[in-house]
Scaffold this motif. Sequence first.
Motif, PDB file in Angstrom:
ATOM      1  N   PRO A   1       0.815  -1.215   0.000  1.00  0.00           N
ATOM      2  CA  PRO A   1       0.000   0.000   0.000  1.00  0.00           C
ATOM      3  C   PRO A   1       0.851   1.268   0.000  1.00  0.00           C
ATOM      4  N   ILE A   2       2.027   1.211   0.643  1.00  0.00           N
ATOM      5  CA  ILE A   2       2.959   2.345   0.633  1.00  0.00           C
ATOM      6  C   ILE A   2       4.353   1.809   0.357  1.00  0.00           C
ATOM      7  N   ARG A   3       4.930   2.287  -0.746  1.00  0.00           N
ATOM      8  CA  ARG A   3       6.306   1.909  -1.074  1.00  0.00           C
ATOM      9  C   ARG A   3       6.925   3.023  -1.914  1.00  0.00           C
ATOM     10  N   PRO A   4       8.092   3.539  -1.500  1.00  0.00           N
ATOM     11  CA  PRO A   4       8.741   4.602  -2.269  1.00  0.00           C
ATOM     12  C   PRO A   4       9.075   4.139  -3.693  1.00  0.00           C
ATOM     13  N   LEU A   5       9.028   5.074  -4.626  1.00  0.00           N
ATOM     14  CA  LEU A   5       9.405   4.765  -6.012  1.00  0.00           C
ATOM     15  C   LEU A   5      10.926   4.789  -6.127  1.00  0.00           C
ATOM     16  N   SER A   6      11.547   3.709  -5.700  1.00  0.00           N
ATOM     17  CA  SER A   6      13.009   3.665  -5.704  1.00  0.00           C
ATOM     18  C   SER A   6      13.457   2.283  -6.142  1.00  0.00           C
ATOM     19  N   MET A   7      14.735   2.049  -5.983  1.00  0.00           N
ATOM     20  CA  MET A   7      15.311   0.786  -6.431  1.00  0.00           C
ATOM     21  C   MET A   7      15.428  -0.229  -5.277  1.00  0.00           C
ATOM     22  N   THR A   8      14.627  -0.077  -4.246  1.00  0.00           N
ATOM     23  CA  THR A   8      14.679  -1.012  -3.123  1.00  0.00           C
ATOM     24  C   THR A   8      14.527  -2.444  -3.628  1.00  0.00           C
ATOM     25  N   SER A   9      15.417  -3.297  -3.182  1.00  0.00           N
ATOM     26  CA  SER A   9      15.439  -4.672  -3.655  1.00  0.00           C
ATOM     27  C   SER A   9      14.271  -5.484  -3.097  1.00  0.00           C
ATOM     28  N   ASP A  10      13.526  -6.134  -4.004  1.00  0.00           N
ATOM     29  CA  ASP A  10      12.475  -7.045  -3.562  1.00  0.00           C
ATOM     30  C   ASP A  10      13.067  -8.166  -2.720  1.00  0.00           C
ATOM     31  N   GLU A  11      14.284  -8.559  -3.051  1.00  0.00           N
ATOM     32  CA  GLU A  11      14.914  -9.679  -2.344  1.00  0.00           C
ATOM     33  C   GLU A  11      15.067  -9.382  -0.851  1.00  0.00           C
ATOM     34  N   GLU A  12      15.349  -8.126  -0.509  1.00  0.00           N
ATOM     35  CA  GLU A  12      15.495  -7.775   0.906  1.00  0.00           C
ATOM     36  C   GLU A  12      14.152  -7.803   1.629  1.00  0.00           C
ATOM     37  N   ILE A  13      13.092  -7.436   0.934  1.00  0.00           N
ATOM     38  CA  ILE A  13      11.749  -7.523   1.520  1.00  0.00           C
ATOM     39  C   ILE A  13      11.389  -8.985   1.767  1.00  0.00           C
ATOM     40  N   VAL A  14      11.635  -9.816   0.763  1.00  0.00           N
ATOM     41  CA  VAL A  14      11.352 -11.250   0.888  1.00  0.00           C
ATOM     42  C   VAL A  14      12.176 -11.852   2.027  1.00  0.00           C
ATOM     43  N   ALA A  15      13.452 -11.456   2.107  1.00  0.00           N
ATOM     44  CA  ALA A  15      14.340 -11.999   3.146  1.00  0.00           C
ATOM     45  C   ALA A  15      13.799 -11.679   4.541  1.00  0.00           C
ATOM     46  N   TYR A  16      13.268 -10.466   4.707  1.00  0.00           N
ATOM     47  CA  TYR A  16      12.699 -10.092   6.012  1.00  0.00           C
ATOM     48  C   TYR A  16      11.505 -10.983   6.341  1.00  0.00           C
ATOM     49  N   ILE A  17      10.570 -11.123   5.406  1.00  0.00           N
ATOM     50  CA  ILE A  17       9.359 -11.913   5.648  1.00  0.00           C
ATOM     51  C   ILE A  17       9.719 -13.387   5.853  1.00  0.00           C
ATOM     52  N   TRP A  18      10.647 -13.884   5.058  1.00  0.00           N
ATOM     53  CA  TRP A  18      11.096 -15.275   5.173  1.00  0.00           C
ATOM     54  C   TRP A  18      11.653 -15.546   6.572  1.00  0.00           C
ATOM     55  N   GLU A  19      12.460 -14.605   7.076  1.00  0.00           N
ATOM     56  CA  GLU A  19      13.033 -14.775   8.409  1.00  0.00           C
ATOM     57  C   GLU A  19      11.977 -14.578   9.494  1.00  0.00           C
ATOM     58  N   TRP A  20      11.096 -13.600   9.311  1.00  0.00           N
ATOM     59  CA  TRP A  20      10.043 -13.333  10.293  1.00  0.00           C
ATOM     60  C   TRP A  20       9.208 -14.592  10.549  1.00  0.00           C
ATOM     61  N   PHE A  21       8.896 -15.332   9.487  1.00  0.00           N
ATOM     62  CA  PHE A  21       8.106 -16.556   9.600  1.00  0.00           C
ATOM     63  C   PHE A  21       8.973 -17.809   9.788  1.00  0.00           C
TER      64      PHE A  21
END
Length: 302
Positions: free
Chosen positions: A70-90
């Motif tokens: 719903p909110i994400r800056p228009l930048s080059m933030t890596s999807d892989e880092e987002i996935v890595a956070y969720i993967w570790e969280w669970f």
Amino acid sequence: MQWSNHGSFIEIYPPKEFNFDECLVFLGRSQEEVLHQIRDGLLYKLINVNVELILCRIGFVQHVIHVDFPIRPLSMTSDEEIVAYIWEWFDLDQDLSIFYEVAKQDKILQQIHKRYYGLRMMCIPDLFEALTWAIMGQQINLTFAYKLKQRFVEHFGECLTFEGNTFWLYPTYERIATLGVEDLITLQFTVRKAEYVIGVAEAMRNGELTKEMLLQEPTYLQAQKSLLGIRGVGPWTADYVLMKCLHYPDAFLITDVGLHNALKAQLGLERKPTIEEIKEMATNWEGWQAYATFYLWRSLYE
């Protein structure tokens, strides 16, 4: 990690031993929780990736974790880092099939593991959050611990608003290292807890304490020893961090009141078991004490 990018959303493919609804039960156990929200079966979580605040909306359909933003800056933030956070969280790296083989052979875990099949350890990837949350919870009831955390987060954390709802990020150690003890005492921290929390923040700011350092320790006992060297960290706090942040499945919170209450209820005892009795009960849990404890915690809020 198995995942794919679909432009406006990401799909994450968890192991077959994964039950999103069970994880939501754990995450929804307190009305005072301030770091995530659950609405209509969807989980909202604000995360910080490369100093950018990203609001994740997480759902689950046909054994796929669906994440949009719903909110994400228009930048080059890596999807892989987002996935890595969720993967570790669970805690999706953990092979629960091995734990379930252990649980099948144990009279206490035999039924519990079937009842909560697919429940994952809900982890705390950030070391500062894991350590200071554990310190806050020392020697007080969980309700008051959540109140302290709420005040702490809302005074010193960052937030974003979406559709009238405010989503919070846990304060950074850099921010907390600038505080004085009196700043936390006004939130009803004790003097000691305020000193401990600020001390952890200062150690992390100075580079004396990092998650990477702890993960490089060759054994559980050495990682535990390093944590016990931090002022304000005793055996329960050290093992909580080893369990929830550093992913040691053999971390064992043997003195935990919740564990004692769960064992008393499961075994129909008139009193809580002693530490020696728990050691005896746990002989079958070797290597999986953290998950055994977590599943027993789950049995407390039917």
